[in-house]
Scaffold this active site. Sequence first.
Site, PDB file in Angstrom:
ATOM      1  N   HIS A  18       0.837  -1.206   0.000  1.00  0.00           N
ATOM      2  CA  HIS A  18       0.000   0.000   0.000  1.00  0.00           C
ATOM      3  C   HIS A  18       0.878   1.266   0.000  1.00  0.00           C
ATOM      4  CE1 HIS A  18      -3.020  -2.685   2.323  1.00  0.00           C
ATOM      5  NE2 HIS A  18      -3.533  -2.501   1.113  1.00  0.00           N
ATOM      6  N   LYS A  42     -16.038  -6.689   6.554  1.00  0.00           N
ATOM      7  CA  LYS A  42     -14.774  -7.440   6.599  1.00  0.00           C
ATOM      8  C   LYS A  42     -14.363  -7.770   8.037  1.00  0.00           C
ATOM      9  CE  LYS A  42     -11.647  -7.095   2.714  1.00  0.00           C
ATOM     10  NZ  LYS A  42     -10.356  -6.532   2.239  1.00  0.00           N
ATOM     11  N   ARG A  91      -2.413  -5.796  -8.278  1.00  0.00           N
ATOM     12  CA  ARG A  91      -1.283  -6.684  -7.992  1.00  0.00           C
ATOM     13  C   ARG A  91      -1.115  -7.755  -9.048  1.00  0.00           C
ATOM     14  NH1 ARG A  91      -3.493  -8.393  -2.393  1.00  0.00           N
ATOM     15  NH2 ARG A  91      -5.316  -8.140  -3.727  1.00  0.00           N
ATOM     16  N   SER A 129      -3.135  -7.856   3.294  1.00  0.00           N
ATOM     17  CA  SER A 129      -3.186  -7.579   4.737  1.00  0.00           C
ATOM     18  C   SER A 129      -3.541  -8.830   5.526  1.00  0.00           C
ATOM     19  CB  SER A 129      -4.212  -6.484   5.019  1.00  0.00           C
ATOM     20  OG  SER A 129      -3.822  -5.299   4.390  1.00  0.00           O
TER      21      SER A 129
END
Length: 159
Positions: A18, A42, A91, A129
């Site tokens: 990030h 989440k 990504r 993450s």
Amino acid sequence: MTITAIYPGTFDPVTNGHIDVARRAAKLFDRVVIAIAHNPDKRPFFPLEEREDLAKQVLADVPNIEVRSFRGLLVNCAREWKAQVIVRGLRAVSDYEYEVQLAGLNRQMEPDVETVFISADREFTFLSSSMVREIARLDGDVSDFVHPIVLEALKQRSP
Ligand code: COA
């Protein structure tokens, strides 16, 4: 004309991937706002205030980056913060479908805000993450993936 870009995400926690995207965005746009999503779906590991605080600390040296949190629709937040651009990091090919869907829906709701993709550095294409959190929880070394301040925060929260 000042161009403001929003870089949204859950940032649970902010990783070196990030940081790389944010720093590169800061070279392209006059002002970059890291927008930390509340995102209760989440069920984030770090509370919103801590995710915001960590991102602030690790990007404190970049003068045109600010960090804020938001709830609700991203496009409303873009309007409110007078942002013309949404930045998203890509990504791998696997990110593409979701990102194009997100960009398309956001454009449908707010045609004046353009989504710009920044490809993640090769070094970070595998990073996420949740992987960082899992490795840290299982006592693995995540020092290559996160800033030392984030490393410390993960240690503090590990059982
Ligand atoms: N380096 C490292 N990891 C990266 C990365 C990068 N460059 N880019 C993405 N990731 C990872 C994140 O760490 C995250 O990992 P995790 O799932 O393991 O936690 C994952 O990729 C995706 O996260 P992120 O990019 O933060 O997206 P998100 O799905 O958490 O957040 C929002 C998406 C918040 C931008 C989106 O849900 C949103 O806009 N919400 C607001 C509500 C709204 O407007 N909804 C309508 C949208 S049309």
